[in-house]
Design an enzyme around this catalytic site. Structure first.
Site, PDB file in Angstrom:
ATOM      1  N   LYS A  13      52.850  28.496  16.674  1.00 58.53           N
ATOM      2  CA  LYS A  13      52.446  26.519  16.334  1.00 58.53           C
ATOM      3  C   LYS A  13      53.560  25.541  15.453  1.00 58.53           C
ATOM      4  O   LYS A  13      54.446  24.837  16.172  1.00 58.53           O
ATOM      5  CB  LYS A  13      51.363  26.856  15.526  1.00 58.53           C
ATOM      6  CG  LYS A  13      50.182  27.132  15.707  1.00 58.53           C
ATOM      7  CD  LYS A  13      49.124  27.215  14.859  1.00 58.53           C
ATOM      8  CE  LYS A  13      49.521  28.342  13.389  1.00 58.53           C
ATOM      9  NZ  LYS A  13      49.363  29.843  13.745  1.00 58.53           N
ATOM     10  N   ARG A  86      41.722  24.762   9.313  1.00 58.27           N
ATOM     11  CA  ARG A  86      41.913  26.141  10.121  1.00 58.27           C
ATOM     12  C   ARG A  86      40.967  26.548  10.007  1.00 58.27           C
ATOM     13  O   ARG A  86      39.737  27.495   9.868  1.00 58.27           O
ATOM     14  CB  ARG A  86      42.563  26.804   8.812  1.00 58.27           C
ATOM     15  CG  ARG A  86      43.133  27.578   9.260  1.00 58.27           C
ATOM     16  CD  ARG A  86      44.215  28.000   8.124  1.00 58.27           C
ATOM     17  NE  ARG A  86      45.470  27.647   8.455  1.00 58.27           N
ATOM     18  CZ  ARG A  86      46.444  28.368   8.713  1.00 58.27           C
ATOM     19  NH1 ARG A  86      46.484  29.451   9.081  1.00 58.27           N
ATOM     20  NH2 ARG A  86      47.811  27.704   9.023  1.00 58.27           N
ATOM     21  N   ARG A 120      60.423  36.969  11.578  1.00 55.53           N
ATOM     22  CA  ARG A 120      60.298  35.941  11.265  1.00 55.53           C
ATOM     23  C   ARG A 120      61.694  35.159  10.030  1.00 55.53           C
ATOM     24  O   ARG A 120      61.513  36.387   9.974  1.00 55.53           O
ATOM     25  CB  ARG A 120      59.764  34.903  11.114  1.00 55.53           C
ATOM     26  CG  ARG A 120      59.878  33.298  10.710  1.00 55.53           C
ATOM     27  CD  ARG A 120      58.135  33.108  10.726  1.00 55.53           C
ATOM     28  NE  ARG A 120      56.968  33.448   9.777  1.00 55.53           N
ATOM     29  CZ  ARG A 120      56.292  32.254  10.095  1.00 55.53           C
ATOM     30  NH1 ARG A 120      55.937  31.493  10.633  1.00 55.53           N
ATOM     31  NH2 ARG A 120      54.840  32.934   9.085  1.00 55.53           N
ATOM     32  N   ARG A 153      59.426  35.095   4.677  1.00 55.18           N
ATOM     33  CA  ARG A 153      58.018  34.411   3.933  1.00 55.18           C
ATOM     34  C   ARG A 153      57.683  35.399   3.337  1.00 55.18           C
ATOM     35  O   ARG A 153      57.461  36.697   3.962  1.00 55.18           O
ATOM     36  CB  ARG A 153      57.326  33.987   5.601  1.00 55.18           C
ATOM     37  CG  ARG A 153      57.293  32.321   4.938  1.00 55.18           C
ATOM     38  CD  ARG A 153      56.108  31.493   6.146  1.00 55.18           C
ATOM     39  NE  ARG A 153      55.186  31.662   6.310  1.00 55.18           N
ATOM     40  CZ  ARG A 153      54.416  31.218   6.807  1.00 55.18           C
ATOM     41  NH1 ARG A 153      54.728  30.689   7.880  1.00 55.18           N
ATOM     42  NH2 ARG A 153      53.322  31.929   7.652  1.00 55.18           N
ATOM     43  N   ARG A 164      45.503  37.909   6.890  1.00 58.41           N
ATOM     44  CA  ARG A 164      45.852  36.452   7.894  1.00 58.41           C
ATOM     45  C   ARG A 164      45.255  37.302   9.746  1.00 58.41           C
ATOM     46  O   ARG A 164      44.688  35.802   9.762  1.00 58.41           O
ATOM     47  CB  ARG A 164      47.187  36.752   8.153  1.00 58.41           C
ATOM     48  CG  ARG A 164      48.000  35.999   6.818  1.00 58.41           C
ATOM     49  CD  ARG A 164      48.998  35.841   6.625  1.00 58.41           C
ATOM     50  NE  ARG A 164      49.790  35.133   7.009  1.00 58.41           N
ATOM     51  CZ  ARG A 164      51.129  35.107   7.890  1.00 58.41           C
ATOM     52  NH1 ARG A 164      51.881  36.445   7.832  1.00 58.41           N
ATOM     53  NH2 ARG A 164      51.755  33.945   8.786  1.00 58.41           N
TER      54      ARG A 164
HETATM   55  P1  AP5 Z   1      55.702  30.042  14.627  1.00 57.64           P
HETATM   56  O1  AP5 Z   1      56.385  29.411  15.489  1.00 57.64           O
HETATM   57  O2  AP5 Z   1      56.705  30.456  13.064  1.00 57.64           O
HETATM   58  O3  AP5 Z   1      54.308  30.624  14.201  1.00 57.64           O
HETATM   59  P2  AP5 Z   1      53.109  29.754  13.719  1.00 57.64           P
HETATM   60  O4  AP5 Z   1      52.248  29.683  14.449  1.00 57.64           O
HETATM   61  O5  AP5 Z   1      53.773  29.156  12.834  1.00 57.64           O
HETATM   62  O6  AP5 Z   1      53.058  30.924  12.426  1.00 57.64           O
HETATM   63  P3  AP5 Z   1      52.584  30.934  10.782  1.00 57.64           P
HETATM   64  O7  AP5 Z   1      53.081  32.194  10.464  1.00 57.64           O
HETATM   65  O8  AP5 Z   1      53.496  29.731  10.206  1.00 57.64           O
HETATM   66  O9  AP5 Z   1      51.241  31.037  11.509  1.00 57.64           O
HETATM   67  P4  AP5 Z   1      50.128  30.625   9.995  1.00 57.64           P
HETATM   68  O10 AP5 Z   1      49.389  29.967  10.737  1.00 57.64           O
HETATM   69  O11 AP5 Z   1      49.350  31.794   9.338  1.00 57.64           O
HETATM   70  O12 AP5 Z   1      50.729  30.331   9.080  1.00 57.64           O
HETATM   71  P5  AP5 Z   1      50.690  28.888   8.656  1.00 57.64           P
HETATM   72  O13 AP5 Z   1      51.715  28.574   7.639  1.00 57.64           O
HETATM   73  O14 AP5 Z   1      50.229  28.384   8.881  1.00 57.64           O
HETATM   74  O15 AP5 Z   1      56.539  32.022  15.175  1.00 57.64           O
HETATM   75  C1  AP5 Z   1      55.984  33.106  14.322  1.00 57.64           C
HETATM   76  C2  AP5 Z   1      57.572  34.084  15.142  1.00 57.64           C
HETATM   77  O16 AP5 Z   1      57.218  34.255  16.624  1.00 57.64           O
HETATM   78  C3  AP5 Z   1      59.427  33.196  14.470  1.00 57.64           C
HETATM   79  O17 AP5 Z   1      60.288  33.891  14.277  1.00 57.64           O
HETATM   80  C4  AP5 Z   1      59.453  32.444  16.294  1.00 57.64           C
HETATM   81  O18 AP5 Z   1      60.931  32.570  15.903  1.00 57.64           O
HETATM   82  C5  AP5 Z   1      59.060  33.291  17.215  1.00 57.64           C
HETATM   83  N1  AP5 Z   1      58.783  33.285  17.944  1.00 57.64           N
HETATM   84  C6  AP5 Z   1      57.558  31.942  18.965  1.00 57.64           C
HETATM   85  N2  AP5 Z   1      57.195  31.764  20.126  1.00 57.64           N
HETATM   86  C7  AP5 Z   1      57.469  32.571  20.344  1.00 57.64           C
HETATM   87  C8  AP5 Z   1      57.669  33.181  22.003  1.00 57.64           C
HETATM   88  N3  AP5 Z   1      57.015  32.631  22.339  1.00 57.64           N
HETATM   89  N4  AP5 Z   1      58.537  34.824  22.105  1.00 57.64           N
HETATM   90  C9  AP5 Z   1      59.244  35.547  20.888  1.00 57.64           C
HETATM   91  N5  AP5 Z   1      58.943  34.461  19.606  1.00 57.64           N
HETATM   92  C10 AP5 Z   1      58.554  34.104  19.625  1.00 57.64           C
HETATM   93  O19 AP5 Z   1      49.598  29.208   7.022  1.00 57.64           O
HETATM   94  C11 AP5 Z   1      50.277  30.286   6.316  1.00 57.64           C
HETATM   95  C12 AP5 Z   1      48.943  30.203   5.003  1.00 57.64           C
HETATM   96  O20 AP5 Z   1      48.860  29.321   4.320  1.00 57.64           O
HETATM   97  C13 AP5 Z   1      47.535  30.259   5.029  1.00 57.64           C
HETATM   98  O21 AP5 Z   1      47.782  31.781   4.978  1.00 57.64           O
HETATM   99  C14 AP5 Z   1      46.599  29.819   4.746  1.00 57.64           C
HETATM  100  O22 AP5 Z   1      46.442  30.979   2.901  1.00 57.64           O
HETATM  101  C15 AP5 Z   1      47.403  28.659   3.552  1.00 57.64           C
HETATM  102  N6  AP5 Z   1      47.141  27.650   4.671  1.00 57.64           N
HETATM  103  C16 AP5 Z   1      47.895  27.465   5.407  1.00 57.64           C
HETATM  104  N7  AP5 Z   1      47.035  26.297   6.399  1.00 57.64           N
HETATM  105  C17 AP5 Z   1      45.389  26.009   5.797  1.00 57.64           C
HETATM  106  C18 AP5 Z   1      44.058  25.142   5.856  1.00 57.64           C
HETATM  107  N8  AP5 Z   1      44.408  24.298   6.220  1.00 57.64           N
HETATM  108  N9  AP5 Z   1      42.827  25.508   4.950  1.00 57.64           N
HETATM  109  C19 AP5 Z   1      43.338  26.297   3.881  1.00 57.64           C
HETATM  110  N10 AP5 Z   1      44.668  27.450   4.009  1.00 57.64           N
HETATM  111  C20 AP5 Z   1      46.020  27.085   4.440  1.00 57.64           C
HETATM  112 MG    MG Z   2      53.738  28.549  10.792  1.00 58.83          MG
END
Ligand code: AP5
Ligand code: MG
Length: 212
Positions: A13, A86, A120, A153, A164
């Site tokens: 994402k 989410r 990552r 992270r 997660r």
């Molecule tokens: P990346 O692009 O970073 O993936 P992502 O989908 O953004 O993954 P996240 O881990 O950020 O998602 P998340 O939803 O768990 O975390 P968030 O920060 O939103 O890619 C991942 C890796 O893969 C990178 O190294 C990249 O280089 C590699 N990659 C990407 N595409 C690739 C491809 N095609 N091929 C190979 N490699 C690739 O949330 C974190 C925490 O915050 C949650 O757990 C929760 O506690 C809290 N939170 C956030 N939003 C809310 C909400 N709305 N409500 C409640 N809690 C929330």
């Molecule tokens: Mg992300």
């Protein structure tokens, strides 16, 4: 353009949102980044959020909304939302103050997620995202864009990643059906190469901009 990106942890994402933002000039709003920034700034909401994030759980709705809602409302011309909504209640809440153009669901085989997340590395200053194997920086450990030392992270360890993914399946996956019923869901195959996936997303967005 008002876009929501859906997808499991590690689906890409953040990676794709940054590319969309550059190509279309639409600001990227990552709920996770906003919460992590609040945690680093040690605000009361941020410190409460960090306790949940470190355990792979969702941050309570009222905390997320208190931080994210005003940011979304500021972006009158459009946004790419990553990580919000989410849950169904968050989607319902979003629907009360904004209307979305499209929801892009990045579908990735769960078997790929663990390696993507444990490999990552992120820039704490500009938010750029790398992967030690799939998308490495040109100088090991340093951000290509601003030269800052990259970090891992806290929630990117095997145990928390598994939690997660469970949280995603039980609370976030139902949003796919929710937005499908509203007729605005588009699925994209997120298993391929980063550029290929972006190409597919850009084709969808170009069609939407042309009014299909
Ligand atoms: P990346 O692009 O970073 O993936 P992502 O989908 O953004 O993954 P996240 O881990 O950020 O998602 P998340 O939803 O768990 O975390 P968030 O920060 O939103 O890619 C991942 C890796 O893969 C990178 O190294 C990249 O280089 C590699 N990659 C990407 N595409 C690739 C491809 N095609 N091929 C190979 N490699 C690739 O949330 C974190 C925490 O915050 C949650 O757990 C929760 O506690 C809290 N939170 C956030 N939003 C809310 C909400 N709305 N409500 C409640 N809690 C929330
Ligand atoms: Mg992300």
């Amino acid at each position: 353009m008002k876009i929501v990106l859906l997808g499991a942890p590690g689906a890409g994402k953040g990676t794709q949102a940054k590319r969309i933002s550059e190509r279309y000039g639409v600001p990227h709003l990552s709920a996770g980044d906003i919460l992590r920034n609040a945690a680093s700034a040690r605000t009361p909401e941020g410190m409460e959020a960090a306790g949940y994030m470190d355990q792979g759980k969702l941050v309570p709705n009222e905390v997320v909304l208190s931080i994210v809602k005003s940011e979304i409302q500021r972006l009158k011309k459009g946004f790419i939302l990553d990580g919000f909504p989410r849950t169904i209640p968050q989607a319902e809440s979003l629907g009360t103050f904004t209307e979305l153009d499209t929801v892009i669901n990045i579908e990735v085989d769960f078997a790929l997620l663990l390696k993507r997340l444990t490999g990552r590395r992120s820039c704490p200053k500009c938010g750029a995202v790398y992967h030690i194997l799939n998308n490495p920086p040109s100088t090991e450990g340093l951000c290509d864009k601003c030269g800052t030392e990259l970090i891992q992270r806290k929630d990117d360890n095997e145990e928390t990643v598994k939690k997660r993914i469970d949280t995603y399946v039980s609370l976030t996956q139902p949003l796919i059906e929710y937005y499908k019923k509203k007729g605005i869901l588009r699925n994209v195959n997120g298993n391929g190469k980063i550029d290929q996936i972006f190409q597919e997303i850009a084709e969808l967005l170009d069609l939407i901009l042309l009014g299909e």
